[in-house]
Design a protein around this motif. Sequence first.
Motif, short mmCIF file in Angstrom:
data_model
loop_
_atom_site.label_atom_id
_atom_site.label_comp_id
_atom_site.label_asym_id
_atom_site.label_seq_id
_atom_site.Cartn_x
_atom_site.Cartn_y
_atom_site.Cartn_z
N GLN A 174 0.83 -1.21 0.00
CA GLN A 174 0.00 0.00 0.00
C GLN A 174 0.86 1.26 0.00
O GLN A 174 0.57 2.22 -0.71
CB GLN A 174 -0.93 0.01 1.21
N TYR A 175 1.93 1.25 0.78
CA TYR A 175 2.84 2.40 0.80
C TYR A 175 3.51 2.61 -0.55
O TYR A 175 3.70 3.74 -1.00
CB TYR A 175 3.91 2.25 1.88
N ILE A 176 3.87 1.53 -1.21
CA ILE A 176 4.49 1.64 -2.53
C ILE A 176 3.50 2.22 -3.53
O ILE A 176 3.85 3.13 -4.32
CB ILE A 176 5.01 0.26 -3.00
N ILE A 177 2.26 1.77 -3.50
CA ILE A 177 1.23 2.27 -4.42
C ILE A 177 0.97 3.75 -4.18
O ILE A 177 0.91 4.56 -5.12
CB ILE A 177 -0.06 1.44 -4.30
N VAL A 178 0.84 4.13 -2.91
CA VAL A 178 0.60 5.54 -2.57
C VAL A 178 1.79 6.40 -2.98
O VAL A 178 1.63 7.50 -3.52
CB VAL A 178 0.30 5.69 -1.06
N GLY A 179 3.00 5.90 -2.77
CA GLY A 179 4.20 6.63 -3.17
C GLY A 179 4.27 6.86 -4.67
O GLY A 179 4.61 7.95 -5.12
N VAL A 180 3.92 5.85 -5.45
CA VAL A 180 3.93 5.98 -6.91
C VAL A 180 2.89 7.00 -7.36
O VAL A 180 3.15 7.82 -8.25
CB VAL A 180 3.69 4.60 -7.57
N ILE A 181 1.72 6.99 -6.74
CA ILE A 181 0.67 7.95 -7.10
C ILE A 181 1.12 9.37 -6.77
O ILE A 181 0.93 10.30 -7.57
CB ILE A 181 -0.65 7.60 -6.38
N ILE A 182 1.74 9.56 -5.61
CA ILE A 182 2.21 10.89 -5.23
C ILE A 182 3.31 11.37 -6.15
O ILE A 182 3.32 12.53 -6.58
CB ILE A 182 2.66 10.90 -3.75
N ILE A 183 4.25 10.51 -6.49
CA ILE A 183 5.33 10.89 -7.41
C ILE A 183 4.77 11.25 -8.78
O ILE A 183 5.19 12.24 -9.39
CB ILE A 183 6.38 9.76 -7.51
N ALA A 184 3.79 10.49 -9.27
CA ALA A 184 3.18 10.79 -10.56
C ALA A 184 2.46 12.15 -10.52
O ALA A 184 2.53 12.93 -11.48
CB ALA A 184 2.21 9.69 -10.96
N ALA A 185 1.79 12.44 -9.41
CA ALA A 185 1.09 13.72 -9.27
C ALA A 185 2.08 14.88 -9.24
O ALA A 185 1.84 15.93 -9.86
CB ALA A 185 0.24 13.72 -8.01
N VAL A 186 3.19 14.72 -8.56
CA VAL A 186 4.20 15.78 -8.49
C VAL A 186 4.82 16.02 -9.87
O VAL A 186 5.01 17.17 -10.28
CB VAL A 186 5.29 15.43 -7.45
N ILE A 187 5.10 14.97 -10.61
CA ILE A 187 5.66 15.11 -11.95
C ILE A 187 4.67 15.82 -12.88
O ILE A 187 5.02 16.74 -13.61
CB ILE A 187 6.07 13.74 -12.53
N TYR A 188 3.40 15.41 -12.82
CA TYR A 188 2.37 16.04 -13.65
C TYR A 188 2.24 17.52 -13.31
O TYR A 188 2.17 18.38 -14.18
CB TYR A 188 1.03 15.33 -13.46
N PHE A 189 2.20 17.84 -12.01
CA PHE A 189 2.04 19.22 -11.58
C PHE A 189 3.24 20.06 -12.00
O PHE A 189 3.09 21.20 -12.45
CB PHE A 189 1.87 19.27 -10.05
N SER A 190 4.44 19.52 -11.87
CA SER A 190 5.63 20.29 -12.24
C SER A 190 5.68 20.54 -13.74
O SER A 190 6.08 21.63 -14.17
CB SER A 190 6.90 19.58 -11.77
N LYS A 191 5.28 19.57 -14.56
CA LYS A 191 5.24 19.78 -16.01
C LYS A 191 4.21 20.84 -16.37
O LYS A 191 4.44 21.68 -17.25
CB LYS A 191 4.93 18.48 -16.74
N THR A 192 3.07 20.82 -15.72
CA THR A 192 2.02 21.79 -15.98
C THR A 192 2.47 23.20 -15.60
O THR A 192 2.27 24.15 -16.36
CB THR A 192 0.74 21.43 -15.21
N MET A 193 3.09 23.33 -14.45
CA MET A 193 3.56 24.64 -14.01
C MET A 193 4.69 25.15 -14.89
O MET A 193 4.74 26.33 -15.21
CB MET A 193 4.01 24.58 -12.55
N ARG A 194 5.57 24.29 -15.31
CA ARG A 194 6.67 24.70 -16.18
C ARG A 194 6.13 25.21 -17.52
O ARG A 194 6.60 26.21 -18.05
CB ARG A 194 7.63 23.53 -16.42
N ALA A 195 5.13 24.52 -18.05
CA ALA A 195 4.54 24.95 -19.32
C ALA A 195 3.82 26.28 -19.18
O ALA A 195 3.85 27.11 -20.08
CB ALA A 195 3.57 23.89 -19.83
#
Length: 55
Positions: free
Chosen positions: A7-28
Amino acid sequence: MTNLTIQYIIVGVIIIAAVIYFSKTMRASFKGKKSCGKGCGCDMTQPKVQQKNNL
């Protein structure tokens, strides 16, 4: 591995994916565009409409 670890691994992957998506959106958004999209209404070179003469 226990269920809690999985469960911790799944939650960690979701959080990392959200941070990457947010950073790409903000950079654009900070990078900006050189031109506007089609139909945005900010084009200053729109043709002038001719007025009709009522006689």
